[in-house]
Design a protein around this motif. Sequence first.
Motif, mmCIF file in Angstrom:
data_model
loop_
_atom_site.group_PDB
_atom_site.id
_atom_site.type_symbol
_atom_site.label_atom_id
_atom_site.label_comp_id
_atom_site.label_asym_id
_atom_site.label_seq_id
_atom_site.Cartn_x
_atom_site.Cartn_y
_atom_site.Cartn_z
ATOM 1 N N ALA A 120 -4.959 11.938 3.209
ATOM 2 C CA ALA A 120 -5.445 12.193 1.851
ATOM 3 C C ALA A 120 -5.174 10.969 0.968
ATOM 4 O O ALA A 120 -4.424 10.063 1.338
ATOM 5 C CB ALA A 120 -4.772 13.433 1.285
ATOM 6 N N SER A 121 -5.771 10.995 -0.222
ATOM 7 C CA SER A 121 -5.774 9.809 -1.086
ATOM 8 C C SER A 121 -4.384 9.305 -1.450
ATOM 9 O O SER A 121 -3.552 10.061 -1.957
ATOM 10 C CB SER A 121 -6.519 10.119 -2.388
ATOM 11 O OG SER A 121 -7.886 10.265 -2.137
ATOM 12 N N SER A 122 -4.177 8.041 -1.223
ATOM 13 C CA SER A 122 -3.009 7.330 -1.746
ATOM 14 C C SER A 122 -3.189 5.849 -1.475
ATOM 15 O O SER A 122 -3.768 5.463 -0.462
ATOM 16 C CB SER A 122 -1.710 7.801 -1.102
ATOM 17 O OG SER A 122 -0.615 7.141 -1.714
ATOM 18 N N GLN A 123 -2.722 5.052 -2.395
ATOM 19 C CA GLN A 123 -2.715 3.606 -2.171
ATOM 20 C C GLN A 123 -1.625 2.941 -2.981
ATOM 21 O O GLN A 123 -1.094 3.528 -3.922
ATOM 22 C CB GLN A 123 -4.076 2.976 -2.447
ATOM 23 C CG GLN A 123 -4.763 3.411 -3.703
ATOM 24 C CD GLN A 123 -6.187 2.851 -3.790
ATOM 25 O OE1 GLN A 123 -6.443 1.941 -4.561
ATOM 26 N NE2 GLN A 123 -7.132 3.386 -3.032
ATOM 27 N N ILE A 124 -1.294 1.743 -2.565
ATOM 28 C CA ILE A 124 -0.303 0.944 -3.290
ATOM 29 C C ILE A 124 -1.008 -0.284 -3.851
ATOM 30 O O ILE A 124 -1.678 -1.009 -3.117
ATOM 31 C CB ILE A 124 0.846 0.471 -2.364
ATOM 32 C CG1 ILE A 124 1.621 1.664 -1.799
ATOM 33 C CG2 ILE A 124 1.771 -0.499 -3.094
ATOM 34 C CD1 ILE A 124 2.520 2.355 -2.798
ATOM 35 N N VAL A 125 -0.854 -0.470 -5.155
ATOM 36 C CA VAL A 125 -1.357 -1.685 -5.787
ATOM 37 C C VAL A 125 -0.165 -2.627 -5.932
ATOM 38 O O VAL A 125 0.808 -2.304 -6.617
ATOM 39 C CB VAL A 125 -1.979 -1.375 -7.160
ATOM 40 C CG1 VAL A 125 -2.510 -2.655 -7.796
ATOM 41 C CG2 VAL A 125 -3.096 -0.344 -7.020
ATOM 42 N N GLU A 126 -0.248 -3.750 -5.249
ATOM 43 C CA GLU A 126 0.851 -4.722 -5.255
ATOM 44 C C GLU A 126 0.459 -5.896 -6.144
ATOM 45 O O GLU A 126 -0.548 -6.552 -5.907
ATOM 46 C CB GLU A 126 1.094 -5.211 -3.814
ATOM 47 C CG GLU A 126 2.168 -6.270 -3.711
ATOM 48 C CD GLU A 126 2.205 -6.918 -2.322
ATOM 49 O OE1 GLU A 126 1.411 -6.533 -1.435
ATOM 50 O OE2 GLU A 126 3.034 -7.827 -2.145
ATOM 51 N N ILE A 127 1.253 -6.114 -7.181
ATOM 52 C CA ILE A 127 0.985 -7.231 -8.090
ATOM 53 C C ILE A 127 2.286 -7.963 -8.334
ATOM 54 O O ILE A 127 3.235 -7.388 -8.879
ATOM 55 C CB ILE A 127 0.428 -6.753 -9.453
ATOM 56 C CG1 ILE A 127 -0.777 -5.845 -9.259
ATOM 57 C CG2 ILE A 127 0.063 -7.937 -10.317
ATOM 58 C CD1 ILE A 127 -1.329 -5.294 -10.565
ATOM 59 N N ARG A 128 2.352 -9.203 -7.925
ATOM 60 C CA ARG A 128 3.521 -10.047 -8.197
ATOM 61 C C ARG A 128 4.837 -9.323 -7.945
ATOM 62 O O ARG A 128 5.587 -9.063 -8.883
ATOM 63 C CB ARG A 128 3.522 -10.515 -9.654
ATOM 64 C CG ARG A 128 2.250 -11.190 -10.049
ATOM 65 C CD ARG A 128 2.296 -11.556 -11.503
ATOM 66 N NE ARG A 128 0.965 -12.004 -11.897
ATOM 67 C CZ ARG A 128 0.745 -12.817 -12.907
ATOM 68 N NH1 ARG A 128 1.718 -13.267 -13.621
ATOM 69 N NH2 ARG A 128 -0.483 -13.179 -13.197
ATOM 70 N N GLU A 129 5.071 -8.915 -6.701
ATOM 71 C CA GLU A 129 6.347 -8.300 -6.323
ATOM 72 C C GLU A 129 6.506 -6.867 -6.812
ATOM 73 O O GLU A 129 7.482 -6.207 -6.498
ATOM 74 C CB GLU A 129 7.538 -9.120 -6.865
ATOM 75 C CG GLU A 129 7.678 -10.492 -6.288
ATOM 76 C CD GLU A 129 8.280 -10.474 -4.899
ATOM 77 O OE1 GLU A 129 9.393 -9.960 -4.751
ATOM 78 O OE2 GLU A 129 7.616 -10.967 -3.975
ATOM 79 N N MET A 147 2.069 3.002 -7.138
ATOM 80 C CA MET A 147 1.378 3.957 -6.277
ATOM 81 C C MET A 147 0.281 4.652 -7.075
ATOM 82 O O MET A 147 0.498 5.043 -8.227
ATOM 83 C CB MET A 147 2.361 4.991 -5.719
ATOM 84 C CG MET A 147 1.674 6.045 -4.855
ATOM 85 S SD MET A 147 2.837 7.129 -4.013
ATOM 86 C CE MET A 147 3.291 6.093 -2.623
ATOM 87 N N VAL A 148 -0.895 4.783 -6.462
ATOM 88 C CA VAL A 148 -1.980 5.541 -7.079
ATOM 89 C C VAL A 148 -2.295 6.723 -6.167
ATOM 90 O O VAL A 148 -2.655 6.543 -5.011
ATOM 91 C CB VAL A 148 -3.239 4.670 -7.260
ATOM 92 C CG1 VAL A 148 -4.340 5.482 -7.917
ATOM 93 C CG2 VAL A 148 -2.920 3.439 -8.089
ATOM 94 N N ASP A 149 -2.122 7.898 -6.690
ATOM 95 C CA ASP A 149 -2.281 9.164 -5.973
ATOM 96 C C ASP A 149 -1.293 9.264 -4.805
ATOM 97 O O ASP A 149 -0.780 8.253 -4.315
ATOM 98 C CB ASP A 149 -3.728 9.388 -5.518
ATOM 99 C CG ASP A 149 -4.613 9.852 -6.676
ATOM 100 O OD1 ASP A 149 -4.049 10.399 -7.642
ATOM 101 O OD2 ASP A 149 -5.845 9.669 -6.624
ATOM 102 N N CYS A 150 -1.019 10.506 -4.453
ATOM 103 C CA CYS A 150 0.035 10.732 -3.459
ATOM 104 C C CYS A 150 -0.296 12.007 -2.685
ATOM 105 O O CYS A 150 0.373 13.026 -2.817
ATOM 106 C CB CYS A 150 1.393 10.820 -4.168
ATOM 107 S SG CYS A 150 2.788 10.869 -3.043
#
Length: 304
Positions: A22-31, A35-38
């Motif tokens: 199911a939906s989840s992602q990690i947005v990684e920005i400068r260390e 988390m978006v959705d879980c």
Amino acid sequence: MEPFRVHILGCGSALPTLRHYASSQIVEIREKMFMVDCGEGTQMQLRRSRLRFTKINHVFISHLHGDHCFGLLGMLSTFGMLGRVAPLHIYATAEMEPVFRSQIDLFCQNLGYDVMFHPVDTSRSEVIYEDRSLTVSTIPLLHRVPCCGFLFREKPTLPHIRRDMLDVYDIPVSQINNIKSGMDWTTPDGDVIPNSRLTLPADPVRSYAYCSDTRYMPGLHRLLRGVTMLYHESTYGDDNQARAVKYFHSTATEAARVARDAGVKKLIIGHFSARYEDEKILLEEARCEFSNTFLAEEMAVFNV
Ligand SMILES: [Zn+2]
Ligand SMILES: [Zn+2]
């Protein structure tokens, strides 16, 4: 340039399949990791991704459908078992807090860290998170329950200093910040060296928009203008256009239309219906409208 990438943990829709989480992602920005959705199974996927649990301090929940938030309680509990002490910030509609508080009180007694809820108004676009290097703002979406996407946008950085010019004009290191801020340099002889000869342009500002779940919104592109990378749900193909309308989801063609109208650089489609054995058909349909489209896939990493 500093890292700015998206790690897909899950890109299926509500009905579980063996092909997708199911939906989840990690947005990684400068260390930093956001988390978006879980959805259910997110913490297992997080393990597989080898991303550090402790780096996640902010979780953004688009809406209160199970495939976007059923993984949260388990993950909070695990964070507690791992000895977390840093507060965890959760951004979601206001209905979520009382429901989750009671679950945390029941199942996660003696949690060693604070869970801070931040109510999100899904009806308008506003900045809900800001730090020195980025902002996160909401994107109102059209779904069966209040729902919003999230726009991660870098803040502009200062221009790069030309080290060779520092040597040529014998400029002291103490002046670097002034020059980065736009100052010209005056030599001891009184010659003015324009700032443009001392600097190179700053890196372009990058942005990432997450739009799931939503019915096709013909005006959505206005909020997404100039976005570097867009993730847009594509639950169905053209064969299920009527179903997409009925259940407030989008087809791949519609997602691509949003990307095209907004002028984004890259489109990732996801939130695939369980009815598709192979999503290549969705990719082909999307590429007819917007060629730079890619399929989301568990454990895929996309550079913004
Ligand atoms: Zn969903
Ligand atoms: Zn939904």
